[in-house]
Design an enzyme around this catalytic site. Sequence first.
Site, PDB file in Angstrom:
ATOM      1  CE  LYS A 167      41.407  39.808  42.807  1.00 30.25           C
ATOM      2  NZ  LYS A 167      41.650  38.684  43.026  1.00 30.25           N
ATOM      3  CB  THR A 212      34.259  34.942  39.107  1.00 29.89           C
ATOM      4  OG1 THR A 212      33.997  33.926  38.214  1.00 29.89           O
ATOM      5  CG2 THR A 212      35.478  34.383  38.596  1.00 29.89           C
ATOM      6  CE1 TYR A 241      40.726  42.457  38.526  1.00 25.55           C
ATOM      7  CE2 TYR A 241      41.257  44.455  38.291  1.00 25.55           C
ATOM      8  CZ  TYR A 241      41.636  43.360  38.797  1.00 25.55           C
ATOM      9  OH  TYR A 241      42.855  42.464  39.806  1.00 25.55           O
ATOM     10  CB  THR A 293      44.520  44.599  42.691  1.00 26.78           C
ATOM     11  OG1 THR A 293      44.398  45.196  41.246  1.00 26.78           O
ATOM     12  CG2 THR A 293      43.074  44.029  42.275  1.00 26.78           C
ATOM     13  CG  ASP A 294      47.893  48.445  42.713  1.00 34.18           C
ATOM     14  OD1 ASP A 294      47.262  47.651  41.944  1.00 34.18           O
ATOM     15  OD2 ASP A 294      49.182  48.921  42.293  1.00 34.18           O
ATOM     16  CD  GLU A 295      43.683  47.602  38.280  1.00 33.29           C
ATOM     17  OE1 GLU A 295      43.426  47.757  37.959  1.00 33.29           O
ATOM     18  OE2 GLU A 295      44.991  46.665  37.571  1.00 33.29           O
TER      19      GLU A 295
HETATM   20  P1  NAD Z   1      44.527  35.685  34.514  1.00 35.12           P
HETATM   21  O1  NAD Z   1      43.164  36.220  34.160  1.00 35.12           O
HETATM   22  O2  NAD Z   1      45.376  35.568  33.681  1.00 35.12           O
HETATM   23  O3  NAD Z   1      44.406  34.069  35.022  1.00 35.12           O
HETATM   24  C1  NAD Z   1      42.793  34.365  35.785  1.00 35.12           C
HETATM   25  C2  NAD Z   1      42.729  32.781  36.173  1.00 35.12           C
HETATM   26  O4  NAD Z   1      41.412  31.851  36.637  1.00 35.12           O
HETATM   27  C3  NAD Z   1      41.936  31.984  34.144  1.00 35.12           C
HETATM   28  O5  NAD Z   1      43.669  30.907  34.606  1.00 35.12           O
HETATM   29  C4  NAD Z   1      40.894  31.832  34.605  1.00 35.12           C
HETATM   30  O6  NAD Z   1      40.767  30.498  33.983  1.00 35.12           O
HETATM   31  C5  NAD Z   1      41.036  31.016  36.282  1.00 35.12           C
HETATM   32  N1  NAD Z   1      39.180  31.508  37.277  1.00 35.12           N
HETATM   33  C6  NAD Z   1      38.487  32.481  35.796  1.00 35.12           C
HETATM   34  N2  NAD Z   1      37.020  32.377  36.976  1.00 35.12           N
HETATM   35  C7  NAD Z   1      37.118  31.302  37.564  1.00 35.12           C
HETATM   36  C8  NAD Z   1      36.536  30.718  38.624  1.00 35.12           C
HETATM   37  N3  NAD Z   1      35.030  30.779  38.679  1.00 35.12           N
HETATM   38  N4  NAD Z   1      36.469  28.755  38.608  1.00 35.12           N
HETATM   39  C9  NAD Z   1      37.751  28.907  38.917  1.00 35.12           C
HETATM   40  N5  NAD Z   1      38.925  29.779  37.828  1.00 35.12           N
HETATM   41  C10 NAD Z   1      38.322  30.570  37.015  1.00 35.12           C
HETATM   42  O7  NAD Z   1      44.667  36.728  36.128  1.00 35.12           O
HETATM   43  P2  NAD Z   1      45.994  36.878  36.413  1.00 35.12           P
HETATM   44  O8  NAD Z   1      45.999  37.781  35.559  1.00 35.12           O
HETATM   45  O9  NAD Z   1      47.209  35.503  36.246  1.00 35.12           O
HETATM   46  O10 NAD Z   1      45.872  37.864  37.959  1.00 35.12           O
HETATM   47  C11 NAD Z   1      45.395  36.372  38.980  1.00 35.12           C
HETATM   48  C12 NAD Z   1      44.636  36.719  40.317  1.00 35.12           C
HETATM   49  O11 NAD Z   1      45.976  38.137  40.798  1.00 35.12           O
HETATM   50  C13 NAD Z   1      43.716  37.491  40.055  1.00 35.12           C
HETATM   51  O12 NAD Z   1      43.266  37.423  41.759  1.00 35.12           O
HETATM   52  C14 NAD Z   1      44.050  39.199  39.798  1.00 35.12           C
HETATM   53  O13 NAD Z   1      42.947  39.801  40.611  1.00 35.12           O
HETATM   54  C15 NAD Z   1      45.487  39.384  40.736  1.00 35.12           C
HETATM   55  N6  NAD Z   1      46.463  40.123  40.198  1.00 35.12           N
HETATM   56  C16 NAD Z   1      46.453  40.190  39.179  1.00 35.12           C
HETATM   57  C17 NAD Z   1      47.687  41.867  38.990  1.00 35.12           C
HETATM   58  C18 NAD Z   1      47.930  41.456  37.388  1.00 35.12           C
HETATM   59  O14 NAD Z   1      49.533  42.451  37.311  1.00 35.12           O
HETATM   60  N7  NAD Z   1      47.751  40.037  36.604  1.00 35.12           N
HETATM   61  C19 NAD Z   1      48.015  42.484  39.546  1.00 35.12           C
HETATM   62  C20 NAD Z   1      47.833  42.413  41.233  1.00 35.12           C
HETATM   63  C21 NAD Z   1      47.063  40.888  41.583  1.00 35.12           C
HETATM   64  P1  TYD Z   2      46.610  47.141  31.801  1.00 33.38           P
HETATM   65  O1  TYD Z   2      47.244  46.171  31.114  1.00 33.38           O
HETATM   66  O2  TYD Z   2      44.963  46.640  31.001  1.00 33.38           O
HETATM   67  O3  TYD Z   2      46.055  47.129  33.306  1.00 33.38           O
HETATM   68  P2  TYD Z   2      45.569  47.408  34.260  1.00 33.38           P
HETATM   69  O4  TYD Z   2      44.565  48.016  33.991  1.00 33.38           O
HETATM   70  O5  TYD Z   2      44.884  46.399  35.620  1.00 33.38           O
HETATM   71  O6  TYD Z   2      46.807  48.579  35.735  1.00 33.38           O
HETATM   72  O7  TYD Z   2      46.499  48.191  31.309  1.00 33.38           O
HETATM   73  C1  TYD Z   2      47.651  49.229  32.067  1.00 33.38           C
HETATM   74  C2  TYD Z   2      47.424  50.298  31.894  1.00 33.38           C
HETATM   75  O8  TYD Z   2      48.185  50.345  30.304  1.00 33.38           O
HETATM   76  C3  TYD Z   2      47.031  51.526  32.230  1.00 33.38           C
HETATM   77  O9  TYD Z   2      47.341  52.549  32.128  1.00 33.38           O
HETATM   78  C4  TYD Z   2      45.765  50.821  30.242  1.00 33.38           C
HETATM   79  C5  TYD Z   2      47.039  51.048  29.579  1.00 33.38           C
HETATM   80  N1  TYD Z   2      46.442  50.512  28.735  1.00 33.38           N
HETATM   81  C6  TYD Z   2      46.733  51.002  27.312  1.00 33.38           C
HETATM   82  O10 TYD Z   2      47.206  52.565  27.433  1.00 33.38           O
HETATM   83  N2  TYD Z   2      46.079  50.576  26.394  1.00 33.38           N
HETATM   84  C7  TYD Z   2      46.129  49.304  25.513  1.00 33.38           C
HETATM   85  O11 TYD Z   2      46.346  48.375  25.347  1.00 33.38           O
HETATM   86  C8  TYD Z   2      46.527  48.644  27.222  1.00 33.38           C
HETATM   87  C9  TYD Z   2      45.559  47.119  26.933  1.00 33.38           C
HETATM   88  C10 TYD Z   2      46.695  49.429  28.785  1.00 33.38           C
END
Ligand code: NAD
Ligand code: TYD
Length: 354
Positions: A162, A98, A158, A132-134
């Site tokens: 990205k 994806t 991941y 993402t910042d990652e």
């Molecule tokens: P999420 O996993 O909650 O949602 C992802 C959505 O994308 C889902 O609804 C899924 O069905 C859809 N999806 C997955 N593959 C697909 C495909 N091939 N075609 C169409 N739809 C598809 O993710 P999120 O936390 O809402 O993150 C959204 C975006 O923001 C991502 O690109 C993620 O990398 C980025 N992001 C997330 C965070 C965070 O903390 N969650 C921080 C920075 C950036």
């Molecule tokens: P997460 O929410 O998975 O976000 P990301 O890995 O993208 O930063 O995790 C946030 C932080 O929390 C990360 O350092 C991993 C830690 N973590 C735990 O300690 N226990 C858990 O069960 C999960 C899901 C995450």
Amino acid sequence: MILVTGGAGFIGANFVLDWLADCDEPVINLDKLTYAGNLHNLASVEGVARHLFVQGDIGDRALVAGLLAKHRPRAVINFAAESHVDRSIHGPEDFIQTNVVGTFHFLEEIRAYWNAMEGMEKAEFRFLHVSTDEVYGSLGPHDDAFTETTAYAPNSPYSASKAASDHLVRAYHHTYGLPVLTTNCSNNYGPYQFPEKLIPLVMMNAVAGKPLPIYGDGLNVRDWLYVGDHCSAIRAVLSAGQAGEVYNIGGRNEKTNIDVVKTICTMLDALHPASPVTPHEKLITYVKDRAGHDRRYAIDARKIERELGWRPQETFETGIRKTVAWYLANPDWVANVATGEYRHWVEKQYGSQA
Ligand code: NAD
Ligand code: TYD
């Protein structure tokens, strides 16, 4: 109208709900509905004519071409991705499919659509890629926060996937002139987040009297941003960002994981004294660390603040209070996600400690 992808996921759904509440412009919402996509997130806009939901894959070129031709969006905001680091460690393939291949196919269709435009329509079109910042890797305790020019050094499958998608987006601007915008945001939290991520997982386990798993020593640092502030930043970048530019988004809220979990426990002690185990901190359980676990992320958001005047509305304290209150007020949503795929994941990731 605008086309949003991944708008049934956590951030995408918050974005769509805010958009429909704030303006009249219609939204097409293209989402594959993977385990993370949840139409319950969009229940409040069911039947709203300005919201058109389409189930499908960003990599399905015929579908994407048809949607673009039929609806002629003026902008595309790409949230769709596989987003969970731990899942990417267990199985990277979906992430490559994806985030890399899917984004590539999507970009090809966007490029063809944009190429065929003329005049103002072409000049004003934007493709906003949400990242993402990652992608910047891991910081030491005294390192400066990530800026837009920090070298990419992704460490997990991941973040590598990205990073690859960000590079493709950048190249489509440099090579073809596609008017792209890229945002790199820190960790989000708030309503509708799938409970595989730290904050909703801890919330759900705490009220159920289950262990709160802390990876390693609990001292990894994340820079937390309330999801509504991420959505307002994306809107600011979409309306005033310079094509080809990158904007880092963050809330200056660096916290260790153990601090985050203890804050939630203290709030729940006051707001949910009826939980099976109180004080909730008694449930904190240190577990095996994540493989390759990044130690610290921190975002320098001065560019978006300076150039676009964006500021977060929530501090961590106000945002986490709203979030805890939302999860307590929405037991039906929580019960709905706590079935099927989610339970299966919990068993695989946490085994007998689940
Ligand atoms: P999420 O996993 O909650 O949602 C992802 C959505 O994308 C889902 O609804 C899924 O069905 C859809 N999806 C997955 N593959 C697909 C495909 N091939 N075609 C169409 N739809 C598809 O993710 P999120 O936390 O809402 O993150 C959204 C975006 O923001 C991502 O690109 C993620 O990398 C980025 N992001 C997330 C965070 C965070 O903390 N969650 C921080 C920075 C950036
Ligand atoms: P997460 O929410 O998975 O976000 P990301 O890995 O993208 O930063 O995790 C946030 C932080 O929390 C990360 O350092 C991993 C830690 N973590 C735990 O300690 N226990 C858990 O069960 C999960 C899901 C995450």
